[in-house]
Enzyme design. Structure first.
Site, PDB file in Angstrom:
ATOM      1  N   ASP A 182       0.866  -1.193   0.000  1.00  0.00           N
ATOM      2  CA  ASP A 182       0.000   0.000   0.000  1.00  0.00           C
ATOM      3  C   ASP A 182       0.901   1.241   0.000  1.00  0.00           C
ATOM      4  O   ASP A 182       1.779   1.380   0.863  1.00  0.00           O
ATOM      5  CB  ASP A 182      -0.891  -0.046   1.255  1.00  0.00           C
ATOM      6  N   ILE A 183       0.690   2.105  -0.959  1.00  0.00           N
ATOM      7  CA  ILE A 183       1.532   3.304  -1.088  1.00  0.00           C
ATOM      8  C   ILE A 183       1.344   4.190   0.150  1.00  0.00           C
ATOM      9  O   ILE A 183       0.226   4.359   0.639  1.00  0.00           O
ATOM     10  CB  ILE A 183       1.175   4.074  -2.380  1.00  0.00           C
ATOM     11  N   ASN A 190      -1.950  12.790  -3.747  1.00  0.00           N
ATOM     12  CA  ASN A 190      -3.019  13.292  -4.622  1.00  0.00           C
ATOM     13  C   ASN A 190      -3.334  14.747  -4.299  1.00  0.00           C
ATOM     14  O   ASN A 190      -3.518  15.563  -5.205  1.00  0.00           O
ATOM     15  CB  ASN A 190      -4.289  12.458  -4.421  1.00  0.00           C
ATOM     16  N   ASP A 199      -2.406   9.075 -10.586  1.00  0.00           N
ATOM     17  CA  ASP A 199      -2.582   7.950 -11.520  1.00  0.00           C
ATOM     18  C   ASP A 199      -1.245   7.544 -12.149  1.00  0.00           C
ATOM     19  O   ASP A 199      -0.957   6.350 -12.294  1.00  0.00           O
ATOM     20  CB  ASP A 199      -3.569   8.333 -12.626  1.00  0.00           C
ATOM     21  N   GLU A 226      -5.034   2.108  -4.156  1.00  0.00           N
ATOM     22  CA  GLU A 226      -3.568   2.284  -4.153  1.00  0.00           C
ATOM     23  C   GLU A 226      -2.906   1.103  -3.459  1.00  0.00           C
ATOM     24  O   GLU A 226      -1.821   1.204  -2.938  1.00  0.00           O
ATOM     25  CB  GLU A 226      -3.177   3.604  -3.481  1.00  0.00           C
TER      26      GLU A 226
HETATM   27  P1  GH3 Z   1      -1.213   5.357   4.347  1.00  0.00           P
HETATM   28  O1  GH3 Z   1       0.203   5.712   4.283  1.00  0.00           O
HETATM   29  O2  GH3 Z   1      -1.675   5.075   5.729  1.00  0.00           O
HETATM   30  O3  GH3 Z   1      -1.567   4.254   3.400  1.00  0.00           O
HETATM   31  O4  GH3 Z   1      -2.035   6.653   3.886  1.00  0.00           O
HETATM   32  P2  GH3 Z   1      -2.737   6.897   2.511  1.00  0.00           P
HETATM   33  O5  GH3 Z   1      -2.979   8.355   2.347  1.00  0.00           O
HETATM   34  O6  GH3 Z   1      -1.973   6.249   1.414  1.00  0.00           O
HETATM   35  O7  GH3 Z   1      -4.061   6.072   2.672  1.00  0.00           O
HETATM   36  P3  GH3 Z   1      -5.571   6.439   2.492  1.00  0.00           P
HETATM   37  O8  GH3 Z   1      -6.276   5.129   2.474  1.00  0.00           O
HETATM   38  O9  GH3 Z   1      -5.993   7.457   3.500  1.00  0.00           O
HETATM   39  O10 GH3 Z   1      -5.669   7.106   1.077  1.00  0.00           O
HETATM   40  C1  GH3 Z   1      -5.628   6.384  -0.102  1.00  0.00           C
HETATM   41  C2  GH3 Z   1      -5.736   7.355  -1.227  1.00  0.00           C
HETATM   42  O11 GH3 Z   1      -5.579   6.696  -2.483  1.00  0.00           O
HETATM   43  C3  GH3 Z   1      -7.057   8.060  -1.260  1.00  0.00           C
HETATM   44  C4  GH3 Z   1      -7.514   7.933  -2.698  1.00  0.00           C
HETATM   45  O12 GH3 Z   1      -7.931   9.149  -3.227  1.00  0.00           O
HETATM   46  C5  GH3 Z   1      -6.289   7.453  -3.434  1.00  0.00           C
HETATM   47  N1  GH3 Z   1      -6.622   6.638  -4.572  1.00  0.00           N
HETATM   48  C6  GH3 Z   1      -7.275   5.458  -4.590  1.00  0.00           C
HETATM   49  N2  GH3 Z   1      -7.427   5.038  -5.871  1.00  0.00           N
HETATM   50  C7  GH3 Z   1      -6.840   5.958  -6.661  1.00  0.00           C
HETATM   51  C8  GH3 Z   1      -6.684   6.087  -8.085  1.00  0.00           C
HETATM   52  O13 GH3 Z   1      -7.098   5.252  -8.881  1.00  0.00           O
HETATM   53  N3  GH3 Z   1      -6.013   7.163  -8.539  1.00  0.00           N
HETATM   54  C9  GH3 Z   1      -5.533   8.118  -7.682  1.00  0.00           C
HETATM   55  N4  GH3 Z   1      -4.883   9.126  -8.204  1.00  0.00           N
HETATM   56  N5  GH3 Z   1      -5.692   8.029  -6.370  1.00  0.00           N
HETATM   57  C10 GH3 Z   1      -6.326   6.974  -5.846  1.00  0.00           C
HETATM   58 MG    MG Z   2      -1.853   4.179   1.365  1.00  0.00          MG
END
Ligand code: GH3
Ligand code: MG
Length: 315
Positions: A182-183, A190, A199, A226
């Site tokens: 997980d990123i 974003n 993306d 992500e």
């Molecule tokens: P953590 O280090 O704890 O993982 O924090 P985080 O911010 O990575 O985790 P969180 O689950 O709060 O946020 C995930 C984000 O990923 C929120 C969402 O907008 C973004 N995301 C999910 N799918 C996509 C996508 O297809 N494209 C983009 N650009 N962003 C995405």
């Molecule tokens: Mg994350």
């Protein structure tokens, strides 16, 4: 067979005059023609050129049309090239034999030219339709299993493959490892750089996942927004750790600037590794849960790292 290249007809007949007349008739229709003088050379040419239709004489030296037709069916694979048998034999047995050998149609000598032309035309239409259908099917298959954004396997494919490999490893009593990645701070990424940049980042991370899972039986997939996953059949925990750390190092090595990250100035990833020898007492869901817990630990411990977890009862 594209619309531009004319259809290729393979004519197999031991009689030179018949071949010549057939060639003329087919060329008049705008088809390309290639000739074979017996069953054996027909097979060789078929393998090499993959014609669109085969016109096959039933009685030929070396290998007769029936045997040749049967062999063509074995060679076919996915491409369904229709074979039309042409013969002087009119008895019921020969007709049956032709269809049993896989011929799709049958005409008798002396050849009724109008009938032959119509039948070949119809076969070519069928071949075209069939191939279009095949193409559409494989496109659909791809759409159903590949993630549109990252072009790696999607969640559906992941679920299918995990189930499949779970069963296989259970039968073979071999370890199955799963990595969930997980990123880190991706929401902030974003928010800082915009969704489009987000993306692009996902695409690059997906490539790292794909490259880290090197063996043909490994599967990298986009698990969720992500989140990524790697299925590693026949892989002990130590091997899975190696892959997880390759991913961690690879993602950091992309050097994607992430000024608002709490971890580093670049995009990083946290990973959870779980390993088990599948059994009736456990399930793929349990392996996912174990990897998810390990991922949670990696996040809690400061991110940009991997943690491991094993399903205790089995491993
Ligand atoms: P953590 O280090 O704890 O993982 O924090 P985080 O911010 O990575 O985790 P969180 O689950 O709060 O946020 C995930 C984000 O990923 C929120 C969402 O907008 C973004 N995301 C999910 N799918 C996509 C996508 O297809 N494209 C983009 N650009 N962003 C995405
Ligand atoms: Mg994350």
């Amino acid at each position: 067979m594209s619309e531009i290249t004319p259809p290729l007809i393979l004519i197999a007949d031991d009689d030179k005059i018949t071949r010549m007349v057939l060639r003329q008739a087919m060329e008049q229709e705008g088809y390309q023609v290639v000739e074979a003088i017996d069953g054996e050379s027909c097979l060789a040419i078929f393998s090499r050129l993959r014609p669109d239709v085969v016109l096959l004489d039933a009685i030929m030296p070396i290998m007769d049309g029936f045997a040749c037709c049967a062999r063509i069916q074995q060679l076919q694979g996915a491409t369904q090239t229709p074979v039309l048998m042409i013969t002087g034999l009119e008895d019921q047995d020969s007709v049956d034999q032709a269809f049993t050998a896989g011929a799709v149609d049958y005409i008798t000598k002396p050849i009724h030219w109008a009938v032959l032309r119509q039948r070949v035309r119809r076969l070519i239409q069928q071949v075209r339709l069939y191939r279009q259908l095949e193409e559409a099917n494989s496109k659909l298959q791809r759409l159903a299993t590949v993630d549109g954004l990252t072009q790696i396997a999607n969640r559906r494919r992941f679920d299918e493959y995990l189930e499949h490999e779970w069963q296989r490893m259970m039968r073979e009593r071999l370890p199955l490892s799963l990595i969930l990645g997980d990123i880190d701070c991706f929401k902030l990424y974003n928010d800082t750089y915009g969704h489009q940049a987000g993306d692009d980042c996902l695409r690059k991370v997906a490539q790292v996942m794909q490259m880290a899972a090197k063996r043909a039986i490994d599967l990298s997939a986009r698990y969720g927004g992500e989140e990524f996953a790697v299925i590693l059949p026949h892989t002990e925990q130590s091997g899975a750790i190696q892959v997880a750390d390759d991913i961690r190092v690879g993602v950091k090595g992309l050097e994607i600037a992430h000024a608002s990250s709490k971890v580093a100035q670049a995009v990083t990833i946290s990973l959870g590794v779980a390993t088990t020898i599948p059994s009736q007492a456990s399930s793929p869901e349990m392996l996912i849960m174990a990897a998810d817990q390990a991922l949670y630990q990696a996040k809690a411990a400061g991110r940009d790292r991997y943690c491991t977890d094993a399903i205790e009862s089995d491993y």
